[in-house]
Scaffold this active site. Structure first.
Site, PDB file in Angstrom:
ATOM      1  CB  SER A 107      -0.870  -0.010   1.264  1.00 38.43           C
ATOM      2  OG  SER A 107      -1.403   1.275   1.506  1.00 38.43           O
ATOM      3  CE1 TYR A 130      -6.329   4.453  -1.484  1.00 41.15           C
ATOM      4  CE2 TYR A 130      -4.608   4.280   0.171  1.00 41.15           C
ATOM      5  CZ  TYR A 130      -5.854   3.923  -0.309  1.00 41.15           C
ATOM      6  OH  TYR A 130      -6.618   3.023   0.384  1.00 41.15           O
ATOM      7  CB  THR A 156      -6.879   2.239  -4.473  1.00 45.85           C
ATOM      8  OG1 THR A 156      -6.123   1.041  -4.286  1.00 45.85           O
ATOM      9  CG2 THR A 156      -8.148   2.166  -3.641  1.00 45.85           C
ATOM     10  CE  LYS A 252      -7.815  -3.198  -3.218  1.00 44.76           C
ATOM     11  NZ  LYS A 252      -8.249  -2.154  -2.276  1.00 44.76           N
ATOM     12  CG  HIS A 276     -11.251   0.353   0.452  1.00 43.70           C
ATOM     13  ND1 HIS A 276     -10.536   0.993  -0.516  1.00 43.70           N
ATOM     14  CD2 HIS A 276     -10.467   0.398   1.558  1.00 43.70           C
ATOM     15  CE1 HIS A 276      -9.384   1.413  -0.028  1.00 43.70           C
ATOM     16  NE2 HIS A 276      -9.317   1.049   1.236  1.00 43.70           N
TER      17      HIS A 276
HETATM   18  C1  LIG Z   1      -6.958  -2.428   7.689  1.00 42.39           C
HETATM   19  C2  LIG Z   1      -7.169  -2.235   6.215  1.00 42.39           C
HETATM   20  C3  LIG Z   1      -6.419  -1.272   5.543  1.00 42.39           C
HETATM   21  C4  LIG Z   1      -6.580  -1.118   4.160  1.00 42.39           C
HETATM   22  N1  LIG Z   1      -5.773  -0.238   3.488  1.00 42.39           N
HETATM   23  C5  LIG Z   1      -5.854  -0.163   2.140  1.00 42.39           C
HETATM   24  C6  LIG Z   1      -4.939   0.632   1.417  1.00 42.39           C
HETATM   25  O1  LIG Z   1      -4.045   1.263   1.964  1.00 42.39           O
HETATM   26  N2  LIG Z   1      -5.078   0.675   0.059  1.00 42.39           N
HETATM   27  C7  LIG Z   1      -6.062  -0.020  -0.608  1.00 42.39           C
HETATM   28  O2  LIG Z   1      -6.161   0.041  -1.824  1.00 42.39           O
HETATM   29  N3  LIG Z   1      -6.920  -0.802   0.079  1.00 42.39           N
HETATM   30  C8  LIG Z   1      -6.826  -0.899   1.417  1.00 42.39           C
HETATM   31  N4  LIG Z   1      -7.670  -1.728   2.090  1.00 42.39           N
HETATM   32  C9  LIG Z   1      -8.645  -2.536   1.350  1.00 42.39           C
HETATM   33  C10 LIG Z   1      -8.020  -3.880   0.947  1.00 42.39           C
HETATM   34  O3  LIG Z   1      -7.056  -3.708  -0.051  1.00 42.39           O
HETATM   35  C11 LIG Z   1      -9.079  -4.849   0.419  1.00 42.39           C
HETATM   36  O4  LIG Z   1      -9.816  -4.227  -0.600  1.00 42.39           O
HETATM   37  C12 LIG Z   1     -10.024  -5.340   1.516  1.00 42.39           C
HETATM   38  O5  LIG Z   1      -9.324  -5.582   2.711  1.00 42.39           O
HETATM   39  C13 LIG Z   1     -10.724  -6.611   1.076  1.00 42.39           C
HETATM   40  O6  LIG Z   1     -11.627  -7.028   2.027  1.00 42.39           O
HETATM   41  P1  LIG Z   1     -11.324  -8.148   3.133  1.00 42.39           P
HETATM   42  O7  LIG Z   1     -10.514  -7.483   4.193  1.00 42.39           O
HETATM   43  O8  LIG Z   1     -12.682  -8.518   3.597  1.00 42.39           O
HETATM   44  O9  LIG Z   1     -10.560  -9.262   2.461  1.00 42.39           O
HETATM   45  C14 LIG Z   1      -7.539  -1.897   3.465  1.00 42.39           C
HETATM   46  C15 LIG Z   1      -8.287  -2.846   4.170  1.00 42.39           C
HETATM   47  C16 LIG Z   1      -8.101  -3.024   5.522  1.00 42.39           C
HETATM   48  C17 LIG Z   1      -8.895  -4.082   6.233  1.00 42.39           C
END
Ligand SMILES: Cc1cc2nc3c(=O)[nH]c(=O)nc-3n(C[C@H](O)[C@H](O)[C@H](O)COP(=O)(O)O)c2cc1C
Length: 387
Positions: A107, A130, A156, A252, A276
């Site tokens: 990330s 981002y 994203t 994404k 997300h």
């Molecule tokens: C704690 C956390 C932080 C996240 N940070 C980002 C991020 O920095 N960039 C991003 O594109 N998605 C981020 N996401 C979304 C994840 O990439 C992903 O889409 C999501 O976790 C999928 O769902 P799941 O946790 O149910 O598998 C984050 C998700 C979580 C749980």
């Protein structure tokens, strides 16, 4: 050492080991958390079709995602502050993914930097971008990802503005944690996490601190990030970013057929159907429920991946059978990381792999690439209920 047989086992250990503010950060959705909840419960509505007397010898979960060979079509999703769940979390997760043969996505909001992860691994990883108002900074990030030999840019699209998670506001979430008396009391009960953190390579956002003028401490950093996400991001800018990058691009955060068509039109190599993890638009439908519509719209034009709600190999199987070529897991690997560090991420991958492999066999299939709608029993109104 407890016997770990499923992702929930890792989640229970994770909950004990990690400070409450970081557990809450991962284990929350936005506002009422309806979308966060339905991401998982909607998977339960889809059932698998059991087949027997089918030769199941010589099975394989191997496949490809954006042309790269993968041991199973499950990538580690970009997760901000992974290095706060466990010291050097991004490095540990990337190493586990590399050893297992699945992609790791770093990330923008990681603790370990692009360079830290590149140094600690031998194979290319994916970098998630981002886009920021500071175009020079965005450009430099892309250049750094190129220099690190990243094999895909994951842009994203669903977080230019932040969905509200109540607990993060109440907990005063920050990296490193804000030290209120309550936080200190909680941190004192998480000694193994704390000892690890004392030896961590970094405790700030490694892709930002030292790369933006005037950002040196937590308060200047949070002020900068709060106003930096580019609200004007549109399809023209996305096309431009793709050109600047010049390599494989994954878009994404697509949850709508129209957006999927636009993503295909700008030449994305893949899209990730995602909300997300239920952290942005509360009230949106789950990714798995939107997947069939998006497959109908663009399945023949662009590779489609899915995330949000995957907690098992059976969930992966369902997404693949509905047409996705690949999947991503977020929380499922974070639980493993927070519970046991690198071996915990490996364990999460092993659990999901075994569930996928055995369920595939019991569905009468030998390869994940052959999974299809014929392996599922889907309620008639699963996709048609919402107009
Ligand atoms: C704690 C956390 C932080 C996240 N940070 C980002 C991020 O920095 N960039 C991003 O594109 N998605 C981020 N996401 C979304 C994840 O990439 C992903 O889409 C999501 O976790 C999928 O769902 P799941 O946790 O149910 O598998 C984050 C998700 C979580 C749980």
């Amino acid at each position: 050492m407890p016997v770990i047989t499923n992702i929930d086992d890792l989640k229970r250990i994770y909950a004990r080991r990690v400070p409450k503010m970081f557990y809450d950060y991962a284990e929350s959705g936005s506002w009422t958390e309806q979308t966060f909840r339905e991401n998982t419960t909607d998977f339960d509505q889809i059932r698998l079709r059991q087949r027997v007397a089918v030769d199941m010898a010589g099975r394989s979960t191997a496949s490809h995602m954006i042309g790269q060979e993968v041991a199973m079509p499950v990538a580690l999703a970009p997760v901000g502050l992974t290095g706060m769940q466990c010291a050097d979390g991004e490095i540990k997760a990337a190493r586990a993914a590399e050893a297992f043969g699945v992609p790791f996505t770093l990330s923008t909001m990681s603790i370990n930097s692009i360079e830290d992860v590149a140094e600690a691994t031998t194979k290319p990883f994916w970098f998630q971008l981002y886009t920021m108002k500071d175009e020079d900074y965005t450009r430099r990030l892309i250049d750094r990802a190129k220099a690190a030999n990243c094999s895909a840019l994951v842009i994203t699209l669903d977080l230019q503005i932040l969905g509200q998670r109540h607990k993060d506001l109440k907990n005063g979430l920050s990296a490193p944690p804000k030290l209120t008396p309550k936080t200190i009391a909680n941190l004192m009960t998480k000694w193994s996490w704390g000892i690890g953190m004392l030896g961590a390579k970094r405790r700030h956002f490694g892709n930002i601190v030292g790369h933006v003028d005037g950002i040196s401490d937590a308060s200047s950093l949070s002020a900068w990030t709060a106003e930096q996400f580019d609200l004007t991001l549109d399809w023209d800018k996305i096309a431009k970013l793709k050109e600047i990058w010049g390599g494989k691009v994954i878009l994404k955060g697509i949850l709508d057929e129209e957006d999927a068509r636009m993503a295909a039109k700008v030449g994305a190599d893949a899209i990730t159907v995602s909300n997300h993890g239920g952290r942005q638009l509360d009230g949106a439908l789950s990714s798995i429920r939107m997947l069939p519509r998006i497959m109908d719209a663009v399945g023949d034009q662009v590779e489609v991946h899915l995330d949000s709600g995957i907690r098992s190999g059976q969930d992966v199987l369902k997404a693949l059978a509905l047409g996705a070529t690949g999947t991503m897991i977020g929380r499922a690997f974070v639980y493993g990381l927070g519970a046991m560090g690198q071996p915990g991420v490996t364990r999460a991958l092993e659990v999901i792999h075994k569930e996928l492999d055995v369920s595939m066999a019991l569905c009468g299939e030998k390869s994940v690439t052959k999974l299809g709608r014929h392996n599922l029993l889907v309620p008639e109104d699963f996709t048609g209920r919402w107009a």
